[in-house]
Design a protein around this motif. Structure first.
Motif, PDB file in Angstrom:
ATOM      1  N   ASN A 150       6.134  49.166  45.693  1.00  0.00           N
ATOM      2  CA  ASN A 150       7.226  50.072  45.328  1.00  0.00           C
ATOM      3  C   ASN A 150       7.869  50.738  46.545  1.00  0.00           C
ATOM      4  O   ASN A 150       8.639  51.679  46.403  1.00  0.00           O
ATOM      5  N   ASP A 151       7.544  50.242  47.739  1.00  0.00           N
ATOM      6  CA  ASP A 151       8.128  50.781  48.971  1.00  0.00           C
ATOM      7  C   ASP A 151       9.504  50.151  49.174  1.00  0.00           C
ATOM      8  O   ASP A 151       9.631  48.923  49.144  1.00  0.00           O
ATOM      9  N   PRO A 152      10.562  50.960  49.381  1.00  0.00           N
ATOM     10  CA  PRO A 152      11.906  50.383  49.542  1.00  0.00           C
ATOM     11  C   PRO A 152      12.012  49.435  50.735  1.00  0.00           C
ATOM     12  O   PRO A 152      12.873  48.558  50.753  1.00  0.00           O
ATOM     13  N   ARG A 153      11.135  49.586  51.730  1.00  0.00           N
ATOM     14  CA  ARG A 153      11.168  48.669  52.871  1.00  0.00           C
ATOM     15  C   ARG A 153      10.818  47.241  52.463  1.00  0.00           C
ATOM     16  O   ARG A 153      11.179  46.282  53.151  1.00  0.00           O
ATOM     17  N   ALA A 188      11.934  45.483  50.152  1.00  0.00           N
ATOM     18  CA  ALA A 188      13.118  44.680  49.849  1.00  0.00           C
ATOM     19  C   ALA A 188      13.556  43.902  51.086  1.00  0.00           C
ATOM     20  O   ALA A 188      13.880  42.705  51.011  1.00  0.00           O
ATOM     21  N   ALA A 205      15.143  52.725  55.292  1.00  0.00           N
ATOM     22  CA  ALA A 205      14.393  52.353  54.096  1.00  0.00           C
ATOM     23  C   ALA A 205      13.086  53.137  54.013  1.00  0.00           C
ATOM     24  O   ALA A 205      12.648  53.521  52.923  1.00  0.00           O
ATOM     25  N   ALA A 217      13.805  56.483  52.728  1.00  0.00           N
ATOM     26  CA  ALA A 217      14.187  56.470  51.315  1.00  0.00           C
ATOM     27  C   ALA A 217      13.009  56.743  50.397  1.00  0.00           C
ATOM     28  O   ALA A 217      13.196  57.020  49.213  1.00  0.00           O
ATOM     29  N   ARG A 218      11.786  56.683  50.952  1.00  0.00           N
ATOM     30  CA  ARG A 218      10.621  56.998  50.130  1.00  0.00           C
ATOM     31  C   ARG A 218      10.622  58.450  49.667  1.00  0.00           C
ATOM     32  O   ARG A 218       9.852  58.812  48.767  1.00  0.00           O
ATOM     33  N   LEU A 220      12.168  54.393  42.652  1.00  0.00           N
ATOM     34  CA  LEU A 220      11.641  53.364  43.537  1.00  0.00           C
ATOM     35  C   LEU A 220      10.675  52.415  42.837  1.00  0.00           C
ATOM     36  O   LEU A 220      10.222  51.456  43.453  1.00  0.00           O
TER      37      LEU A 220
END
Length: 512
Positions: free
Chosen positions: A38-41, A43, A270, A273-274, A281
């Protein structure tokens, strides 16, 4: 292609065997994978891993020949996320069932590339490279964002990915047992085996700049085209800059001034963004969003409708400032309500507003791989999506594939006028509308039987939602609120042969 030990074969180098980790700690909420899923990085990491996979000659050939990722990237992303959730979840039965499903899917992906080199998605060396790219890109995403993983965490994560490969049934040895040996293996693969494949070039230089709109933006071309024009080149540049330098040189990938700074900024952004609310997320929410379509009635439909309303107003303002030409991807140029969701126009079921040309239908529905031709991989992609939606097991899955294979043979016999083994847009357009033959009827009947889970010869609301991911429309049900076999087959044939726009079937087979 090497088939024995070596850079692409089972690793046989020196080194201590890794300490075995208890299997129960490798999956589920306590795993490292669950933490970064679920970490935006991630992606950015998944995009990078996909490029490294596509650079493998066998994987690149399989993607170029069979995958629908160019035309339906959001569908591919959704299915990938769901599969990873199942494989890394805590439920062992779900994991085993998903592994069997993935193996059935990969068994069907084999052939030869344009240079007559064989490829096989079940090749254990190929599958090991897929897992290797996911692990290495996960480690890299932390490093590039200024938060490198410690050794213990890396070893735990590596053990989880090796367990993922083992869950698929592959024998130990195709990935090295320890991290020092893994980095040697990875470096050799990058330096000696990866190539500038067609699939890699499509991803880097076509997909990002021509990415079709996800369901959320369907019918909003101004908003989507504007965002894509800005984000597409950035994603491509960031991805190239994040690849190993030795491969960038060998593949002749462009060096854009400032790319490294842009790449590091993207990963750090990113990471920051957490700080967003957790529910923004969650991968489950991303999957739910990708499953939505305009006009649907799911739990997030009201939110989607409100958001689309705001985007339409923003699109109207944007057009006043910077008018954009009509798009070529099947969306209108007005950010209105027209599109492929069956809600446009004033005509009824048989009205001209609800019909589309043969060429539109060919591009929007039949050509699933986006290569400009209709052949077996296009119909296989349809079968694959339907099987995924219904979560079919054997023998229902094989029955549906066999029905589509019979339809392909029927289409080939009727439409392939030059005998080249595929159907062009011109050949298709010249032969319609007499395409509702026995094989297509059989596809409709098999799909009905697969959807009718309780076998009562009707599709109820729950079964309907499993296939279409939306509730019943008022016009499709009988007096008891069900869809009969005859009604289902009739509507399917009307859509697939008559090119009738259909509220449920358009999102089913043509959503990006």
């Amino acid at each position: 292609m090497r088939t024995g030990p070596g850079p692409t074969g089972p690793y046989e180098g020196p080194g201590q065997e890794a300490t075995e980790t208890p299997a129960e700690s490798l999956f589920g909420p306590g795993s490292q994978f669950h933490r970064f899923f679920n970490d935006p990085r991630w992606a950015l990491a998944v995009v990078r891993a996909t490029v490294l996979e596509a650079a493998h000659p066998q994987i690149g050939a399989a993607l170029a020949d069979n995958s629908s990722f160019v035309v339906h990237p959001w569908r591919r992303l959704r299915n990938t996320l769901v599969s990873l959730q199942r494989m890394f979840g805590a439920d062992e039965d779900t994991r085993l069932r998903e592994a069997v499903r993935l193996n059935r899917l990969h068994t069907r992906l084999s052939g030869t590339d344009a240079r007559n080199r064989p490829y096989d998605a079940m090749d254990p060396e190929v599958r090991a490279w897929v897992v290797a790219t996911l692990f290495e890109s996960s480690v890299t995403m932390y490093r590039l964002s200024g938060e490198p993983l410690d050794q213990d965490t890396m070893e735990q994560l590596y053990a989880e990915f090796r367990a993922f490969l083992a869950a698929l049934g592959d024998e130990a040895g195709h990935l090295p047992s320890g991290l020092p040996e893994f980095w040697q293996y990875f470096d050799r693969m990058v330096a000696e085996e990866l190539q500038n494949t067609e699939a890699l070039r499509i991803i880097l230089f076509k997909l990002f700049e021509h990415l079709p709109a996800p369901p959320l933006f369907a019918g909003l071309p101004t908003i989507w085209a504007t965002g894509r024009a800005l984000a597409g080149p950035v994603i491509g540049t960031v991805t190239v800059a994040s690849l190993p330098e030795v491969f960038r040189r060998r593949a002749g990938l462009p060096e854009v001034p400032g790319a490294q700074t842009l790449m590091q900024s993207a990963y750090i952004a990113a990471r920051l963004a957490r700080a967003l609310p957790d529910n923004w997320l969650q991968a489950e929410n991303v999957v739910s969003l990708l499953q939505l379509s305009p006009g649907g009635d799911g739990p997030h439909a009201e939110t989607l409708a409100a958001l689309r309303g705001r985007m339409k107003r923003a699109g109207a303002l944007l057009r006043l400032i910077t008018p954009l030409p009509a798009q070529q991807d099947g969306t209108s140029g007005t950010d209105g309500t027209s599109g492929t969701d069956g809600t446009s126009g004033t005509g009824g079921a048989g009205g001209t507003e609800n019909r589309r040309s043969a060429r539109e239908f060919f591009a929007e529905v039949l050509d699933q791989t986006g290569d400009g031709w209709l052949d077996w991989p296009d119909l296989a992609a349809m079968a694959r999506e339907l099987c995924s939606r219904l979560d079919l097991d054997e023998p229902e899955e094989t029955r549906l594939y066999d029905a589509f294979a019979a339809w392909w043979r029927e289409l080939q016999a009727a439409l392939d006028s030059d005998g080249d083994g595929r159907v062009s847009e011109e050949e298709y357009a010249a032969a319609v509308p007499s395409l509702a033959g026995p094989a297509l009827i059989r596809v409709a009947e098999v799909l009905f039987a697969a959807t009718d889970a309780d076998g009562d010869e009707y599709i109820d609301a729950e079964e309907y939602r499993a296939l279409f991911r939306r509730g019943f429309g008022r016009s499709v049900v009988d007096s008891e609120g069900r869809v009969s076999r005859a009604a289902f087959v009739r509507d399917f044939l009307s859509f697939m042969s008559g090119r009738q726009r259909s509220t449920p079937y358009d999102p089913l087979l043509s959503d990006a």
